[in-house]
Design an enzyme around this catalytic site. Structure first.
Site, mmCIF file in Angstrom:
data_model
loop_
_atom_site.group_PDB
_atom_site.id
_atom_site.type_symbol
_atom_site.label_atom_id
_atom_site.label_comp_id
_atom_site.label_asym_id
_atom_site.label_seq_id
_atom_site.Cartn_x
_atom_site.Cartn_y
_atom_site.Cartn_z
ATOM 1 N N ARG A 10 79.552 -8.861 81.103
ATOM 2 C CA ARG A 10 79.276 -9.021 79.655
ATOM 3 C C ARG A 10 79.531 -7.742 78.867
ATOM 4 N NH1 ARG A 10 79.998 -12.931 81.525
ATOM 5 N NH2 ARG A 10 78.613 -14.669 81.930
ATOM 6 N N SER A 20 72.384 -17.749 76.703
ATOM 7 C CA SER A 20 71.497 -16.954 77.558
ATOM 8 C C SER A 20 70.982 -15.745 76.778
ATOM 9 C CB SER A 20 72.246 -16.458 78.789
ATOM 10 O OG SER A 20 72.600 -17.563 79.579
ATOM 11 N N GLU A 51 71.021 -10.035 76.651
ATOM 12 C CA GLU A 51 72.472 -10.258 76.610
ATOM 13 C C GLU A 51 72.903 -10.359 75.144
ATOM 14 O OE1 GLU A 51 74.165 -13.127 79.375
ATOM 15 O OE2 GLU A 51 75.525 -13.819 77.808
HETATM 16 C C1 LIG Z 1 74.972 -22.731 73.360
HETATM 17 C C2 LIG Z 1 75.550 -21.426 73.788
HETATM 18 C C3 LIG Z 1 76.064 -21.302 75.067
HETATM 19 C C4 LIG Z 1 76.628 -20.078 75.491
HETATM 20 N N1 LIG Z 1 77.142 -19.996 76.747
HETATM 21 C C5 LIG Z 1 77.711 -18.835 77.152
HETATM 22 C C6 LIG Z 1 78.299 -18.731 78.457
HETATM 23 O O1 LIG Z 1 78.322 -19.676 79.243
HETATM 24 N N2 LIG Z 1 78.864 -17.526 78.795
HETATM 25 C C7 LIG Z 1 78.882 -16.450 77.949
HETATM 26 O O2 LIG Z 1 79.419 -15.402 78.302
HETATM 27 N N3 LIG Z 1 78.344 -16.545 76.710
HETATM 28 C C8 LIG Z 1 77.766 -17.689 76.290
HETATM 29 N N4 LIG Z 1 77.213 -17.761 75.040
HETATM 30 C C9 LIG Z 1 77.204 -16.577 74.161
HETATM 31 C C10 LIG Z 1 78.428 -16.519 73.234
HETATM 32 O O3 LIG Z 1 79.011 -17.773 73.104
HETATM 33 C C11 LIG Z 1 79.484 -15.560 73.739
HETATM 34 O O4 LIG Z 1 78.933 -14.295 73.941
HETATM 35 C C12 LIG Z 1 80.657 -15.452 72.758
HETATM 36 O O5 LIG Z 1 81.739 -14.847 73.409
HETATM 37 C C13 LIG Z 1 80.312 -14.662 71.498
HETATM 38 O O6 LIG Z 1 81.388 -14.795 70.588
HETATM 39 P P1 LIG Z 1 81.153 -14.625 69.021
HETATM 40 O O7 LIG Z 1 82.475 -14.719 68.368
HETATM 41 O O8 LIG Z 1 80.123 -15.578 68.541
HETATM 42 O O9 LIG Z 1 80.623 -13.154 68.978
HETATM 43 P P2 LIG Z 1 79.443 -12.586 68.068
HETATM 44 O O10 LIG Z 1 78.136 -13.174 68.502
HETATM 45 O O11 LIG Z 1 79.795 -12.745 66.638
HETATM 46 O O12 LIG Z 1 79.495 -11.077 68.468
HETATM 47 C C14 LIG Z 1 79.224 -10.733 69.831
HETATM 48 C C15 LIG Z 1 79.003 -9.258 69.962
HETATM 49 O O13 LIG Z 1 80.204 -8.555 69.843
HETATM 50 C C16 LIG Z 1 80.013 -7.514 68.910
HETATM 51 N N5 LIG Z 1 81.272 -7.196 68.320
HETATM 52 C C17 LIG Z 1 82.124 -8.046 67.790
HETATM 53 N N6 LIG Z 1 83.189 -7.367 67.423
HETATM 54 C C18 LIG Z 1 82.988 -6.059 67.722
HETATM 55 C C19 LIG Z 1 83.735 -4.864 67.575
HETATM 56 N N7 LIG Z 1 84.932 -4.857 67.059
HETATM 57 N N8 LIG Z 1 83.202 -3.717 68.004
HETATM 58 C C20 LIG Z 1 81.998 -3.704 68.548
HETATM 59 N N9 LIG Z 1 81.255 -4.800 68.714
HETATM 60 C C21 LIG Z 1 81.745 -5.963 68.297
HETATM 61 C C22 LIG Z 1 79.038 -8.090 67.933
HETATM 62 O O14 LIG Z 1 78.448 -7.093 67.108
HETATM 63 C C23 LIG Z 1 78.082 -8.672 68.914
HETATM 64 O O15 LIG Z 1 77.346 -7.685 69.551
HETATM 65 C C24 LIG Z 1 76.660 -18.971 74.600
HETATM 66 C C25 LIG Z 1 76.167 -19.113 73.296
HETATM 67 C C26 LIG Z 1 75.616 -20.316 72.893
HETATM 68 C C27 LIG Z 1 75.108 -20.440 71.475
#
Ligand SMILES: Cc1cc2nc3c(=O)[nH]c(=O)nc-3n(C[C@H](O)[C@H](O)[C@H](O)COP(=O)(O)OP(=O)(O)OC[C@H]3O[C@@H](n4cnc5c(N)ncnc54)[C@H](O)[C@@H]3O)c2cc1C
Length: 288
Positions: free
Chosen positions: A166, A211, A281
């Site tokens: 992660r 998570s 996470e």
């Molecule tokens: C129902 C559900 C199920 C999920 N299942 C999984 C799973 O199975 N596996 C998994 O890995 N994740 C899971 N997740 C978590 C999430 O989907 C992932 O982490 C996803 O990749 C986040 O993408 P996002 O575009 O929403 O990122 P965001 O939530 O918008 O951002 C994620 C992080 O990246 C940071 N970030 C973004 N851009 C930059 C940058 N340029 N520099 C520094 N930091 C930055 C943000 O500040 C934040 O900390 C789940 C979430 C939900 C709601």
């Protein structure tokens, strides 16, 4: 003040937890030309001593503030270029529809495992998102980043992204904006179960960030939370899911305060009973 910045932005819809929050300044990148504005925003932020937070779909964050005294930048830039066994995708594209598309053209594609994974390509690479044994690191060939300070574009190969559980180097380099990523699309999976079936049976829907805690080495945060008897536990509008104990669900108009209290209770109980420290996470975004 920069004319393209929105002021006092309501952020309720911008995190998958749907907790009430505002941002003093907000900017949404919608097309490639918007990337040039990032350097102006950076200068404005430095001059006014304002922090900048980047957001994809907000599915892995907790807005732990009423009003964020800084700038939230959301990336929704879209674009897909298909190659032979590769695809180059803009950071604001959503992972799940992309994976569905890839899976339709290639039977048993590894990308099938990402169908149903919320969030953007950007978020998935920053946090090396993964499920069912498949992580971003397995398919990223290279990414293009824009260095906001030097205004230069650079290509970083998979090995340079320092992927781990992660985590990638992009989490530690806030001046690097991920423009696009090139994935290899020809890797196959031998598991043909539809991940959506698994998710719908084992994970709750609704307002959640997935998570909440990272899994400790050789263990599962969900198992530990279940063992300390906190499934169903509720603080205000937020509860621990009965389906999956590592999922917090905001089902009654909860606030970030409810989430943080619940987090502290979980950490304390798990520490007390198992002598294990749980780490988030999800990214807890606070005012400095
Ligand atoms: C129902 C559900 C199920 C999920 N299942 C999984 C799973 O199975 N596996 C998994 O890995 N994740 C899971 N997740 C978590 C999430 O989907 C992932 O982490 C996803 O990749 C986040 O993408 P996002 O575009 O929403 O990122 P965001 O939530 O918008 O951002 C994620 C992080 O990246 C940071 N970030 C973004 N851009 C930059 C940058 N340029 N520099 C520094 N930091 C930055 C943000 O500040 C934040 O900390 C789940 C979430 C939900 C709601």
């Amino acid at each position: 003040m920069l004319p393209f910045l929105e002021e006092n932005k309501d952020l309720l819809r911008y995190s998958s937890f749907h907790t009430p929050a505002m941002a003093r300044f907000f900017f949404e990148l919608k097309e490639k030309q918007d990337i040039e504005k990032l350097s102006d925003i950076q200068r404005f932020a430095e001059k006014n001593n304002l922090p900048i937070i980047y957001l994809g779909s907000g599915t892995n964050v907790v807005f732990a503030f009423d009003i964020f005294d800084g700038i939230i930048i959301k990336n929704t830039i879209k674009g897909i270029e298909w190659g032979t066994n590769t695809v180059k995708v803009a950071g604001g594209e959503l992972v799940s529809p992309l994976s569905l598309q890839i899976s339709k053209t290639r039977k048993n594609s590894l990308f099938g495992k990402w169908i149903g994974l919320p969030g953007t390509v950007w978020g998935a690479i920053v946090g090396n998102a993964g499920c069912f044994g498949f992580e971003a690191k397995d398919v990223v060939l290279e990414v293009t980043i824009f260095d906001i300070k030097t205004k230069e574009q650079r290509i970083l190969k998979n090995e340079e992204l320092n992927f781990s559980y992660r985590h990638s180097i992009l989490k530690d380099t806030p001046n690097w904006f991920l423009i696009d990523a090139t994935f290899r699309t020809n890797l196959l999976s031998n598991n043909t179960t539809d991940p959506r079936t698994f998710r719908s049976g084992k994970q709750p829907g609704g307002f959640t960030c997935g998570s909440f805690f990272r899994n400790p080495p050789e263990d599962s945060a969900g198992r530990l939370i279940d063992q300390v008897g906190l499934k169903w536990h509720r603080i205000g509008g937020v509860k621990i899911s009965e389906l999956h104990a590592n999922f917090f669900v905001n089902d009654e108009k909860g606030s970030y305060r409810d989430i943080l209290i619940l987090r502290d209770i979980v950490k304390e109980k798990v520490r007390e009973m198992f002598k294990i420290e749980l780490y988030e996470e999800a990214r807890i975004i606070e005012n400095r």
